[in-house]
Design a protein around this motif. Structure first.
Motif, PDB file in Angstrom:
ATOM      1  N   ASP A 116       0.839  -1.195   0.000  1.00  0.00           N
ATOM      2  CA  ASP A 116       0.000   0.000   0.000  1.00  0.00           C
ATOM      3  C   ASP A 116       0.885   1.260   0.000  1.00  0.00           C
ATOM      4  O   ASP A 116       1.896   1.326   0.709  1.00  0.00           O
ATOM      5  CB  ASP A 116      -0.875  -0.038   1.265  1.00  0.00           C
ATOM      6  CG  ASP A 116      -1.688   1.216   1.435  1.00  0.00           C
ATOM      7  OD1 ASP A 116      -2.560   1.465   0.590  1.00  0.00           O
ATOM      8  OD2 ASP A 116      -1.424   1.955   2.406  1.00  0.00           O
ATOM      9  N   ARG A 117       0.489   2.261  -0.800  1.00  0.00           N
ATOM     10  CA  ARG A 117       1.315   3.461  -0.968  1.00  0.00           C
ATOM     11  C   ARG A 117       1.558   4.186   0.365  1.00  0.00           C
ATOM     12  O   ARG A 117       2.678   4.618   0.655  1.00  0.00           O
ATOM     13  CB  ARG A 117       0.633   4.395  -1.988  1.00  0.00           C
ATOM     14  CG  ARG A 117       1.346   5.723  -2.246  1.00  0.00           C
ATOM     15  CD  ARG A 117       2.684   5.587  -2.930  1.00  0.00           C
ATOM     16  NE  ARG A 117       2.645   4.856  -4.175  1.00  0.00           N
ATOM     17  CZ  ARG A 117       2.299   5.376  -5.365  1.00  0.00           C
ATOM     18  NH1 ARG A 117       1.959   6.628  -5.451  1.00  0.00           N
ATOM     19  NH2 ARG A 117       2.306   4.622  -6.451  1.00  0.00           N
ATOM     20  N   GLU A 118       0.492   4.307   1.163  1.00  0.00           N
ATOM     21  CA  GLU A 118       0.635   5.025   2.439  1.00  0.00           C
ATOM     22  C   GLU A 118       1.597   4.302   3.386  1.00  0.00           C
ATOM     23  O   GLU A 118       2.388   4.925   4.087  1.00  0.00           O
ATOM     24  CB  GLU A 118      -0.739   5.215   3.104  1.00  0.00           C
ATOM     25  CG  GLU A 118      -1.647   6.185   2.375  1.00  0.00           C
ATOM     26  CD  GLU A 118      -0.994   7.538   2.118  1.00  0.00           C
ATOM     27  OE1 GLU A 118      -0.388   8.106   3.054  1.00  0.00           O
ATOM     28  OE2 GLU A 118      -1.072   8.030   0.979  1.00  0.00           O
ATOM     29  N   GLU A 119       1.507   2.972   3.355  1.00  0.00           N
ATOM     30  CA  GLU A 119       2.387   2.170   4.205  1.00  0.00           C
ATOM     31  C   GLU A 119       3.848   2.337   3.754  1.00  0.00           C
ATOM     32  O   GLU A 119       4.756   2.483   4.577  1.00  0.00           O
ATOM     33  CB  GLU A 119       1.965   0.703   4.112  1.00  0.00           C
ATOM     34  CG  GLU A 119       2.602  -0.173   5.173  1.00  0.00           C
ATOM     35  CD  GLU A 119       2.215  -1.643   4.979  1.00  0.00           C
ATOM     36  OE1 GLU A 119       1.216  -1.910   4.305  1.00  0.00           O
ATOM     37  OE2 GLU A 119       2.968  -2.497   5.484  1.00  0.00           O
ATOM     38  N   LEU A 120       4.021   2.354   2.442  1.00  0.00           N
ATOM     39  CA  LEU A 120       5.371   2.520   1.887  1.00  0.00           C
ATOM     40  C   LEU A 120       5.942   3.892   2.252  1.00  0.00           C
ATOM     41  O   LEU A 120       7.117   4.018   2.632  1.00  0.00           O
ATOM     42  CB  LEU A 120       5.307   2.340   0.364  1.00  0.00           C
ATOM     43  CG  LEU A 120       6.610   2.492  -0.412  1.00  0.00           C
ATOM     44  CD1 LEU A 120       7.702   1.577   0.132  1.00  0.00           C
ATOM     45  CD2 LEU A 120       6.372   2.191  -1.896  1.00  0.00           C
ATOM     46  N   LYS A 121       5.114   4.898   2.174  1.00  0.00           N
ATOM     47  CA  LYS A 121       5.563   6.258   2.532  1.00  0.00           C
ATOM     48  C   LYS A 121       5.984   6.311   3.997  1.00  0.00           C
ATOM     49  O   LYS A 121       6.970   6.954   4.363  1.00  0.00           O
ATOM     50  CB  LYS A 121       4.448   7.272   2.242  1.00  0.00           C
ATOM     51  CG  LYS A 121       4.346   7.620   0.763  1.00  0.00           C
ATOM     52  CD  LYS A 121       3.012   8.178   0.344  1.00  0.00           C
ATOM     53  CE  LYS A 121       2.641   9.486   0.921  1.00  0.00           C
ATOM     54  NZ  LYS A 121       1.357   9.992   0.383  1.00  0.00           N
ATOM     55  N   LYS A 122       5.217   5.586   4.831  1.00  0.00           N
ATOM     56  CA  LYS A 122       5.533   5.562   6.262  1.00  0.00           C
ATOM     57  C   LYS A 122       6.897   4.885   6.486  1.00  0.00           C
ATOM     58  O   LYS A 122       7.722   5.371   7.277  1.00  0.00           O
ATOM     59  CB  LYS A 122       4.434   4.787   6.992  1.00  0.00           C
ATOM     60  CG  LYS A 122       4.447   4.969   8.478  1.00  0.00           C
ATOM     61  CD  LYS A 122       3.226   4.335   9.109  1.00  0.00           C
ATOM     62  CE  LYS A 122       3.493   4.177  10.610  1.00  0.00           C
ATOM     63  NZ  LYS A 122       2.968   2.974  11.164  1.00  0.00           N
ATOM     64  N   ILE A 123       7.122   3.805   5.762  1.00  0.00           N
ATOM     65  CA  ILE A 123       8.406   3.093   5.903  1.00  0.00           C
ATOM     66  C   ILE A 123       9.563   3.999   5.482  1.00  0.00           C
ATOM     67  O   ILE A 123      10.592   4.087   6.160  1.00  0.00           O
ATOM     68  CB  ILE A 123       8.393   1.783   5.062  1.00  0.00           C
ATOM     69  CG1 ILE A 123       7.450   0.771   5.680  1.00  0.00           C
ATOM     70  CG2 ILE A 123       9.798   1.200   4.939  1.00  0.00           C
ATOM     71  CD1 ILE A 123       7.209  -0.466   4.841  1.00  0.00           C
ATOM     72  N   ILE A 124       9.384   4.699   4.360  1.00  0.00           N
ATOM     73  CA  ILE A 124      10.459   5.592   3.882  1.00  0.00           C
ATOM     74  C   ILE A 124      10.728   6.679   4.916  1.00  0.00           C
ATOM     75  O   ILE A 124      11.884   6.957   5.276  1.00  0.00           O
ATOM     76  CB  ILE A 124      10.081   6.225   2.515  1.00  0.00           C
ATOM     77  CG1 ILE A 124      10.001   5.147   1.430  1.00  0.00           C
ATOM     78  CG2 ILE A 124      11.086   7.306   2.122  1.00  0.00           C
ATOM     79  CD1 ILE A 124       9.495   5.628   0.083  1.00  0.00           C
ATOM     80  N   TYR A 125       9.659   7.268   5.414  1.00  0.00           N
ATOM     81  CA  TYR A 125       9.832   8.355   6.388  1.00  0.00           C
ATOM     82  C   TYR A 125      10.574   7.851   7.629  1.00  0.00           C
ATOM     83  O   TYR A 125      11.500   8.495   8.129  1.00  0.00           O
ATOM     84  CB  TYR A 125       8.469   8.938   6.780  1.00  0.00           C
ATOM     85  CG  TYR A 125       8.597  10.134   7.692  1.00  0.00           C
ATOM     86  CD1 TYR A 125       8.782  11.406   7.166  1.00  0.00           C
ATOM     87  CD2 TYR A 125       8.577   9.990   9.082  1.00  0.00           C
ATOM     88  CE1 TYR A 125       8.939  12.514   7.990  1.00  0.00           C
ATOM     89  CE2 TYR A 125       8.734  11.081   9.916  1.00  0.00           C
ATOM     90  CZ  TYR A 125       8.902  12.337   9.369  1.00  0.00           C
ATOM     91  OH  TYR A 125       9.064  13.423  10.207  1.00  0.00           O
ATOM     92  N   GLU A 126      10.161   6.675   8.086  1.00  0.00           N
ATOM     93  CA  GLU A 126      10.796   6.124   9.298  1.00  0.00           C
ATOM     94  C   GLU A 126      12.273   5.793   9.082  1.00  0.00           C
ATOM     95  O   GLU A 126      13.094   5.990   9.969  1.00  0.00           O
ATOM     96  CB  GLU A 126      10.029   4.880   9.771  1.00  0.00           C
ATOM     97  CG  GLU A 126       8.734   5.260  10.467  1.00  0.00           C
ATOM     98  CD  GLU A 126       7.852   4.055  10.822  1.00  0.00           C
ATOM     99  OE1 GLU A 126       6.778   4.301  11.367  1.00  0.00           O
ATOM    100  OE2 GLU A 126       8.244   2.904  10.524  1.00  0.00           O
ATOM    101  N   LEU A 127      12.571   5.308   7.878  1.00  0.00           N
ATOM    102  CA  LEU A 127      13.981   5.016   7.551  1.00  0.00           C
ATOM    103  C   LEU A 127      14.820   6.289   7.664  1.00  0.00           C
ATOM    104  O   LEU A 127      15.904   6.294   8.252  1.00  0.00           O
ATOM    105  CB  LEU A 127      14.092   4.493   6.110  1.00  0.00           C
ATOM    106  CG  LEU A 127      14.002   2.994   5.879  1.00  0.00           C
ATOM    107  CD1 LEU A 127      13.965   2.696   4.381  1.00  0.00           C
ATOM    108  CD2 LEU A 127      15.190   2.294   6.509  1.00  0.00           C
ATOM    109  N   VAL A 128      14.296   7.351   7.093  1.00  0.00           N
ATOM    110  CA  VAL A 128      15.034   8.627   7.104  1.00  0.00           C
ATOM    111  C   VAL A 128      15.104   9.176   8.527  1.00  0.00           C
ATOM    112  O   VAL A 128      16.156   9.647   8.982  1.00  0.00           O
ATOM    113  CB  VAL A 128      14.364   9.649   6.140  1.00  0.00           C
ATOM    114  CG1 VAL A 128      15.078  10.995   6.193  1.00  0.00           C
ATOM    115  CG2 VAL A 128      14.370   9.119   4.711  1.00  0.00           C
ATOM    116  N   GLU A 129      14.003   9.071   9.225  1.00  0.00           N
ATOM    117  CA  GLU A 129      13.941   9.606  10.592  1.00  0.00           C
ATOM    118  C   GLU A 129      14.928   8.876  11.521  1.00  0.00           C
ATOM    119  O   GLU A 129      15.670   9.505  12.273  1.00  0.00           O
ATOM    120  CB  GLU A 129      12.512   9.460  11.132  1.00  0.00           C
ATOM    121  CG  GLU A 129      12.286  10.176  12.442  1.00  0.00           C
ATOM    122  CD  GLU A 129      10.848  10.009  12.924  1.00  0.00           C
ATOM    123  OE1 GLU A 129      10.266   8.920  12.717  1.00  0.00           O
ATOM    124  OE2 GLU A 129      10.319  10.979  13.492  1.00  0.00           O
TER     125      GLU A 129
END
Lengths: 399, 72
Positions: free
Chosen positions: B2-15
């Motif tokens: 899911d796109r929203e889930e993927l965005k969350k993963i990317i954000y968390e990786l960067v964070e």
């Protein structure tokens, strides 16, 4: 506005025979068209100080840009903002130039008016990659200037680890030697790779330059990661009467044409010019010297070369032939597919800040050919005594 | 994914990498492919949405990186 800072050192730069950037900065500092003269005023002050102390007071990079884009804005700050508040921020904006650098005067006025409103009024026409460079604005002005540029059909160019703004020679618009439509291809590459242009996703920069022939007015062979240079198949077309006319009018054909041929493929007996086209490397020297007598062969296309760069990490590189001849006609899918395969290879193996040419040198040309699926061809031999396809193993050397 | 889930993963990786490691977009794409089986095209589209929303930004530090916008 009178000049704020005395500038005895940089004033010297106005005295030479050439146009002076100091004079132009002073004009911007006094111009009533520029809304904020403090940029140019304090630029003069900081520049004078740098000349006096023999060191820069600029800091580069950081977090500036317009929303959604990672390219097109180059952050620049003064390291002594209290002393020169007008250049506390002095960001550069790169604007995607039109193919072939063709403008109407209306378009130029539009750009300058926008920059007088939001920036220092100073420009570089053009930067080394080709963009229109707008020099000096503050962070708060970035979104408004981008909005105004966009509303009038302009877009930002490339910067950082992205595709840089593709550029080309004037091509068929003004030149009979253009072997393909450099303007159209530049436009199509720009449109096709918008994402890669505005959103940095590579190990480092990637430049396309399109030259219509080997005269290479855009200097693609020395400074583009991908140089696309027009060429032809078949024999150079010779009008012997015109050759004799050149001789009659004082041209020393032996010295100026035949002896200058890099492959020695020509001969002149005082009456007839002969060319052994099999040995011709299509450098364009003879055609450029005798425009009325010689013309390119009739089947036209381009050679694709890869890997040149100006020196940063490991020194200057010239482009390397990867496709000896390609017909370049819309929709250019064959070219785009090749570009994407090269990027995959670079993306997979490239180190941070490693240009694609440096990567090929590091990993070897055979690996590059294998992974990109490009067929080896003798024209890829870059240096005659260095065969790129053959390597001796340690066992072979011992024998 | 899911796109929203993927965005969350990317954000968390960067964070999570803040102050320790800066991610280039290409590094993120490779990591997502390796650890989550996400295609490059999907990852690019998700990153683009995060950038367009201003949730993440590009920075230039001798190369282009992905970062969380500074709080001012």
């Amino acid at each position: 506005m009178p000049q704020k800072h005395p500038t005895p050192l940089i004033d010297e730069l106005e005295k030479g025979a050439f146009p002076s950037f100091v004079k132009e900065i002073k004009r911007a500092a006094e111009s009533s068209n520029v809304q904020d003269n403090n940029y140019a005023q304090d630029l003069l002050g900081q520049l004078e100080l740098s000349y006096k102390e023999k060191k820069t007071h600029w800091k580069h990079g950081g977090i500036v840009g317009v929303r959604g884009y990672g390219s097109g804005v180059i952050g620049r700050y003064s390291d002594i903002p209290d002393q020169f508040p007008g250049v506390a921020h002095f960001h550069t904006i790169r604007v995607n130039q039109p193919g072939g650098f063709f403008y109407t005067t209306e378009a130029l006025r539009e750009i300058c008016d926008i920059w007088d409103k939001y920036g220092s009024g100073l420009t570089n026409m053009h930067g080394s990659t080709g963009d229109i460079i707008l020099l000096g604005t503050k962070t708060d002005n970035l979104e408004p200037v981008f909005a105004e540029l966009s509303s009038r059909g302009w877009d930002l160019g490339g910067s950082g680890s992205a595709v840089r703004t593709p550029s080309c020679c004037v091509g068929p618009a003004r030149c009979e030697w253009a072997c393909y439509d450099t303007l159209e291809l530049t436009y199509q590459i720009t449109q096709r790779f918008q994402d890669e242009l505005h959103r940095p996703m590579f190990p480092y920069k990637f430049k396309f330059k399109m030259a219509g022939c080997a005269v290479d007015c855009i200097a693609s062979i020395a400074r583009a990661d991908m140089s696309i240079i027009g060429t032809w198949k078949g024999n150079i077309q010779i009008d012997q009467d015109e050759v004799r006319n050149y001789a009659k009018n004082g041209m020393d054909i032996q010295a100026e044409i035949v002896d200058m041929c890099p492959t020695g493929c020509m001969s002149w007996d005082g009456n007839e010019l002969k060319i052994n086209d099999e040995d011709c490397n299509r450098c364009m020297h003879c055609i450029a010297k005798m425009t009325k007598a010689l013309r390119q062969g009739e089947e036209k296309g381009a050679t694709i070369l890869l890997g040149s760069k100006a020196p940063i990490v490991t020194g200057a590189l010239m482009s390397w032939v990867i496709v000896p001849f390609i017909k370049l006609e819309p929709p250019y899918e064959e070219l785009f597919d090749l570009v994407e395969r090269i990027w995959e290879f670079w993306d997979e193996h490239g180190k941070n800040r490693e240009r694609v040419g440096e990567l090929i040198e590091r990993m070897g040309f055979p690996v590059f050919l294998k992974e990109t699926g490009i067929e080896p061809h003798p024209a890829m031999v870059k240096e005659p005594r260095r065969d790129p396809f053959f390597f001796w193993s340690e066992e072979d050397v011992e024998k | 994914m899911d796109r929203e889930e993927l965005k969350k993963i990317i954000y968390e990786l960067v964070e999570k990498s803040m102050g320790k490691k800066l991610y280039k977009p290409g590094d993120l794409f490779k990591k997502l492919e390796k650890e989550h089986g996400v295609s490059k095209a999907e990852a690019k589209a998700a990153l683009r949405e995060l950038m367009d929303a201003g949730t993440l930004i590009y920075s230039y530090k001798g190369g282009s990186y992905v970062e969380i916008p500074p709080k001012e």
